[in-house]
Design an enzyme around this catalytic site. Structure first.
Site, short mmCIF file in Angstrom:
data_model
loop_
_atom_site.label_atom_id
_atom_site.label_comp_id
_atom_site.label_asym_id
_atom_site.label_seq_id
_atom_site.Cartn_x
_atom_site.Cartn_y
_atom_site.Cartn_z
CG PHE A 19 -1.73 -1.29 1.35
CD1 PHE A 19 -2.65 -1.68 0.39
CD2 PHE A 19 -1.50 -2.14 2.41
CE1 PHE A 19 -3.33 -2.88 0.49
CE2 PHE A 19 -2.17 -3.35 2.53
CZ PHE A 19 -3.09 -3.72 1.56
CD GLU B 132 -1.43 5.36 -6.43
OE1 GLU B 132 -1.11 5.40 -7.64
OE2 GLU B 132 -0.88 6.04 -5.57
CB ALA C 51 2.89 5.54 -9.61
NE ARG D 17 -5.34 0.86 -3.19
CZ ARG D 17 -5.98 -0.27 -2.94
NH1 ARG D 17 -6.20 -0.67 -1.71
NH2 ARG D 17 -6.39 -1.03 -3.93
CB THR E 63 4.38 13.20 -10.71
OG1 THR E 63 4.98 12.93 -9.44
CG2 THR E 63 2.89 12.95 -10.62
NE ARG F 281 0.50 10.51 -8.05
CZ ARG F 281 0.09 10.20 -9.28
NH1 ARG F 281 -1.15 10.49 -9.67
NH2 ARG F 281 0.89 9.63 -10.14
#
Lengths: 471, 760
Positions: free
Chosen positions: B232, B717, B513, B346, B444, B314
């Site tokens: 996770f 996610e 991710a 997550r 990212t 994020r």
């Protein structure tokens, strides 16, 4: 020597009696299907079934092996995931595969064992029983729905094959391994005498171990132990002259499934479900719950609400005291050195509907209460309160019998005004503190709500709760 | 190309039969080597201070203790910080959080190591403890540079707004509670190299960290991961310290060293989901369209950076969730506090950002006197809009999911039923909420979007597949088997998934991710295609085919111009082997089209977005302040799911985990930085009864996305954020009981906050 059967194998071991069964099975028997996750009995990943020959039949119960002392396995049959996986996949295992009821897999053996326990231990094998059987199993991956779909498949299969909890039929249907049929004979061959009492005064009197193994696991491993779990003279239950008396070594599970206790406190199913989980109920003794003296112990609060009494023994001496007088201060009890709890008794409520138990916890099942409360109430026809007992947990250093609140109501007519006054008295005799279970203010409010909830069950119009908004 | 899977393949989960019989081997189930030493960490008992005395002579002399290691025994660099080098493996003099490792005790048994721990004598000169991110910000305690994403001009836009609202929002941390705790087991090898078995999502991160600590090059450290019992995000970066510790101990002592954290140690020492405090300002025009949105996020990063800079990024990417917002200005600060360094979980900062804009909309709708979902619906993300980070919205499915959810689950009827129930029941109230989600797929950090795979076809026709993906329950091994079976047109039974091992597949990105199956699956396709190309050339030579003839592989047979020839797979492989063809290949994949310029905070960072809408219903017992979720019904954009069983499991599991974060899971640290919910008795996660009675998942029918593996979109996610709907369903039930309730928008909505709100 601790002597028992592990799956299909007789084990005699000189390992320390305080060894946790999980450690013994994983490290000394190299069976790694049961997982070590929490060592608190909180997750069920180490669940096994423990079989005992009792009253001419085999009884299997699920227990968490991480907090079960090895000595409590003596004379019993331990069934782990490996023992259930001797041949082809069982229909339970197949159902878990078919519904993708397993993701990372770490919790899965525990779920499979708990579900198998439902087959062996339930009065009926319906969906509700299976869900109850997994109330002590945690999964972090699935969100449980796929596991519930597996249960649906299993229940359908049982229904279709008209199977109930008959052992041989379940063996024939491949739900259980064939060697289970011979276990009773083999168990009887094991010297069935109870492990000798350890009379050393320093020895720890050990019931199910569900609290000691959480609080002091390392100490327990090497501890001198005086085991009382399954001690026959502490497991009796009877009703005589309107009084129910039962032994301190009975577990919550024993009481839950006891026809005698059901008679003493009818419709108590819902109440047992609020106490811990199936696995822990199968291990935790009532005596242990009481002498643990936790201010929030559910069963303690329940018995206080029944105004129960307890029998304390010391060698040949015996004395009975009211449970409400037993608790002196935080974790301090009226218990002399060498004295131990033998029996508990309570007067059956005149009408079974007159007993109430309630708790608020973050999660409904397998969670310690933030606040809990129990009440026995008998009203005259004109609503005069003829008898009342009220208890509360989580609002002070001890499990509390709310003497002042009771006094403020006893002998008076139950009205909204009386209740309003009583709620004020209630606030004056409790002393909650802020901790991980909530702020003191919250606990005060929560107990108020629970007491109102008791009375709303007596009379649903007695108190307009909405008037408390903004109060 | 996009052949649908057979029923058999759909059902396949290559691990399930081993899981249900208890035969799957995890780290702690590996047979123990003779001479293994067991490690325990002695950690900081205070949250902030300086060590003035540290004496472990007594501990070193206690029964069974072999040796105690401190930072002085580290031959390499005492540094484990991945993004920013700000975290020692073993503390030197400064202590920054309770649980910070100081000493590593090595003994013949765990119990002996544990007992020795209590004999260590330590004295600490205590310093001021900060646990609140805003306080840290005000005192200038930042872990790294703050960042701002802007689009349009919010200042000008607010001037034109008909309605402007502002407020504060807070969300709590979350313990990962992977059932398998962190741990590692190291074996010394010849010539000074080390093999480490680790429960990690990031084998290469472990390898890099071990090499740094040991002062050796990466090729001296082999990391092997069989599988892990849940991750996770908690084992993306934070599996590394334990691995580095046992590697260090094995290096120094020459013996195998094992360390499996107890649950208590894991809860105390590891970081969690970041708690956030936030402020927002939102403005609407006359039509109640969002014109401008500003937010400031104070991220509680804990005592070291860990993955916080990426998590914070994020938050900014997902600050406007699934809504069209033309003018945006969002700023985030990574605040340094005296908690264990918080880490990936997550959703990775996305949920914290989304909760703020959902709270802003909920508050605005309440003030404007219209249903929350109407305000949400008016502002759903549409094609061609620009995200604040410059990517243009393409293949938008926000409205499709929303509309399908409303239609399929008959929202207006559902709302009427809730109203009727609430009118009839005095102390039981139902609440309903809708939660749209838009989540970007890709790391990212663009360079991380690459993967490798190794495929061996053995001469008997069996196939061995290695990738950089770690199986943690998300079903990636099963998906990789499907990819290889699909590529070769053979039965999945022929394919074996190997352990994830840094000597077979190097330079891996962590399994994180949501992109693991996409990246590794595409690399695997590349490897399989190379072998297929060689087979094709070989067949053309052997059968003297023309250049334009089409060679295909399916049903375990060779097809030429769509006609079966009698070359079963095994024969083909054997013939190719005898003809000395290369039956192995290494594949590579780098996600095309993506880029991001941090100096401008603009670019095209995501391969694609995943969309969905969830509707949540809860019943609140207003007398006791407790509740039960009746149903969550949702529509999710899977693309073209390659394994509906596995994908459904991700949705249900993610949803319930997100609901836990919003309600039950109350991570409590006191002002001294002490964890007050450090046991499973005090930290509750969802159980079967907590989970909603009904979870209904409908698949949005689409063609899928080319950048998704077999057009099957990433699913790890996004569903977690459907759980945010649980918070607003509860708030709406509170308002049904007490329309004037004081709502604070502080998650989690514990039973305490619920009861207090009901009677406020």
């Amino acid at each position: 020597m601790i002597d028992f059967i592990l799956n299909n194998q007789r084990i005699k071991t000189a390992a320390p009696p305080g060894t946790a069964v999980l450690d013994f099975v994983r490290k000394q028997r190299q069976l790694t299907g049961m997982k070590l996750v929490c060592k608190e009995g909180e997750c069920g990943a180490c669940t096994m079934l423990v079989g005992e020959w009792l009253n001419d039949r085999m009884i299997y119960k699920s227990m968490t092996s991480c907090i079960m002392p090895l000595v409590n396995a003596h004379g019993k049959h331990l069934l782990t995931i490996e023992g259930l996986s001797a041949g082809d996949l069982t229909p339970i295992q197949q159902a878990m595969i078919d519904t993708t009821g397993t993701q990372c897999g770490f919790c899965t053996p525990g779920f499979v064992v708990s579900m198998t326990g439902a087959l062996l231990n339930s009065r009926h094998t319906n969906t509700e029983n299976f869900l109850e059987a997994i109330d002590g199993n945690i999964c972090r991956c699935t969100g449980y729905k796929s596991i519930e779909r597996a249960i649906g498949k299993i229940v359908d299969d049982l229904r279709e094959k008209q199977l109930d909890n008959d052992l041989l039929a379940l063996i024939n249907a491949n739900y259980l391994p064939a060697y289970l049929a011979d276990i009773p004979t083999r168990l009887k061959a094991i010297a069935s005498e109870f492990p000798k009492a350890n009379t050393d005064a320093k020895a720890i009197r050990l019931g199910g171990g569900t609290d000691l193994y959480v609080q002091r696991p390392n100490e327990m491993y090497e501890a001198d132990i005086n085991p009382v779990f399954s001690r026959p003279d502490m497991r009796e239950i009877k009703i005589e002259n309107g009084v129910c008396t039962f032994g301190a070594a009975l577990t919550m599970g024993d009481l839950y499934h006891s026809p005698t206790f059901q008679k003493a406190l009818p419709n108590s199913d819902y109440l047992f479900r609020l106490l811990s989980s199936t696995q822990i109920r199968n291990m935790a003794t009532i005596g242990g719950n009481l002498v643990n003296a936790s201010p929030i112990g559910d069963f303690t609060i329940l018995l206080l609400g029944l105004n129960a009494a307890i029998e304390l023994r010391k060698e040949r001496d015996s004395r009975w005291i009211d449970l409400k007088d037993f608790y002196l201060d935080y974790k301090k009890m009226d218990l002399q050195e060498g004295e131990y709890l033998m029996n508990i008794r309570f007067q059956l409520p005149e009408n079974p509907g007159h007993f109430y138990f309630d708790k608020i916890s973050q999660r409904k099942y397998l969670d310690i209460a933030g606040v809990n409360s129990a009440m026995t109430l008998r009203l005259e026809e004109d609503k005069t309160i003829a008898e009342m007992h009220l208890s509360a947990g989580g609002v002070g250093p001890i499990p509390q019998y709310l003497t002042k609140t009771i006094e403020s109501m006893l002998g008076q007519q139950l009205t909204e005004t009386l209740l309003d006054k009583a709620l004020q008295v209630l606030q004056s005799e409790i002393s909650p503190i802020s901790d991980a279970r909530g702020s003191a203010d919250y606990k005060r409010m929560a107990l108020r709500q629970l007491v109102i909830a008791h009375f709303l069950k007596v009379d649903e119009n007695i108190y307009p709760v909405e008037k408390l908004i903004g109060a | 190309m996009n052949r649908k899977m057979s029923d058999k393949e759909r059902k396949l989960n290559i691990d399930a039969a081993f899981h249900v019989t208890g035969r799957t081997k995890y780290l702690d189930d590996l047979p123990e080597w003779q001479g293994t030493l067991f490690a325990k960490v002695f950690y900081a008992p205070k949250a902030h201070g300086e060590i003035t005395k540290l004496d472990y002579t007594k501990a070193a002399q206690s029964d069974g203790v072999f040796r105690i290691l401190s930072y002085k025994d580290i031959p390499g660099e005492n540094q484990i910080g991945g993004i920013i080098p700000d975290e020692p493996l073993l503390a030197e003099t400064e202590l920054h959080f309770i649980g910070q490792p100081i000493l590593l005790i090595l003994a013949d048994s765990e119990l002996q190591a544990e007992k020795a721990k209590s004999l260590v004598e330590i004295e600490i000169k205590e310093k001021e403890v900060i646990v609140d991110p805003k306080e840290a910000f005000e005192k200038g305690e930042l872990l790294h540079a703050s960042r701002t994403f802007t689009l349009g001009d919010t200042n000008a836009a607010f001037e034109d707004c008909a309605h402007v609202f502002s407020g504060e929002v807070a969300s709590g941390g979350q313990e990962h509670l992977y059932l398998e705790t962190q741990g590692a087991y190291a074996f010394p090898q010849n010539r000074g190299s080390i093999v480490v078995h680790s429960s990690t999502q990031g084998p290469t991160a472990v390898q890099r960290t071990c090499a740094r600590i040991l002062g050796v090059s990466m090729n001296q450290v082999e990391v092997d991961v069989n599988r892990i019992g849940g991750g996770f995000g908690g084992k993306e970066d934070q599996a590394s310290p334990w691995a580095a510790m046992v590697a260090l101990a094995a290096f120094v002592t020459g013996r195998p060293v094992k360390y499996i954290l107890s649950r208590h140690e894991d809860l105390q020492m590891t970081g969690k989901r970041h708690p956030y405090k936030s402020e927002y300002k939102i403005g609407f025009d006359e039509d109640l369209k969002i014109k401008a949105y500003e937010a400031t996020f104070y991220q509680n990063g804990g005592a070291a950076a860990d993955l916080s800079p990426a998590v914070m990024e994020r938050t900014l990417f997902h600050a406007t969730n699934s809504y069209s917002v033309p003018n945006v200005s969002v700023t985030a600060h990574g605040c340094k506090t005296n908690l264990p360094p918080n880490t990936a979980f997550r959703g990775f900062g996305g949920p914290q950002g989304m909760f703020v804009i959902e709270s802003a909309l909920h508050n605005a709708a309440r003030k404007l006197g219209l249903p929350f979902h109407q305000l949400q619906e008016r502002n759903l993300l549409i094609e061609g809009m620009e995200f604040s980070y410059g990517q243009i919205v393409a293949e938008a499915k926000a409205v499709d999911c929303w509309d399908q959810a409303k239609r399929q689950y008959d929202l207006s009827r559902w709302e009427r039923e809730v109203e009727t129930f609430n009118a009839k029941n005095k102390y039981q109230k139902k609440g309903l909420s809708l939660m749209p989600v838009c989540f970007g797929i890709s790391f990212t950090n663009t360079p991380m979007n690459q993967a490798r795979a190794l495929v061996h076809v053995y001469s008997d026709g069996s196939v061995g597949v290695s990738t950089g993906a770690v199986e943690m329950g998300q079903g990636v091994n099963t998906k990789m088997v499907q990819v290889a079976a699909h590529a070769f047109g053979i039965d999945s039974q022929r394919i074996k998934l190997e352990n994830t091992n840094t000597t077979r597949v190097a330079n891996t990105s962590p399994s994180a991710a949501s992109a693991t199956a996409d990246l590794n699956g595409k690399a695997l396709q590349d490897a399989c295609n190379q072998i297929k190309d060689r087979f094709t050339a070989f067949i053309k030579r052997a059968l003297q085919l023309k250049a334009e003839d089409l060679v295909g592989f399916k049903e375990e047979q060779v097809f030429i111009n769509n006609k079966k020839v009698d070359w079963p797979w095994e024969d083909l492989v054997n013939k190719a082997f005898l003809a000395r063809e290369n039956l192995s290949a290494k594949g590579h994949y780098a996600t095309p089209k993506i880029h991001f310029d941090k100096s401008k905070e603009k670019g095209h960072p995501f391969a694609y977005h995943v969309y969905g809408t969830a509707i949540t219903e809860v019943t609140v017992d207003c007398l006791r302040g407790i509740y039960h979720f009746d149903a969550v019904r949702l529509v999710h954009d899977f693309g073209s799911s390659m394994n509906p069983g596995v994908d459904l499991g991700q949705i249900e599991g993610g949803l319930v985990q997100g609901m836990g974060w919003m309600t039950l899971e109350d991570l409590v640290y006191n002002e001294k930085g002490e964890l007050k919910s450090g046991t499973l008795a005090t930290y509750k996660i969802p159980d079967a009864n907590y989970a909603p009675d009904v979870i209904d998942v409908q698949f949005l029918e689409t063609d899928g996305h080319d950048l998704a593996i077999l057009k099957s979109k990433a699913v790890g996610e996004p569903p977690l954020m459907y759980g945010i709907g649980a918070y607003f369903a509860l708030t709406n039930a509170v308002l049904a009981f007490n329309p004037n309730a004081n709502l604070t928008y502080e998650a989690p909505m514990t039973t305490e906050k619920l009861l207090m709100a009901l009677y406020s």
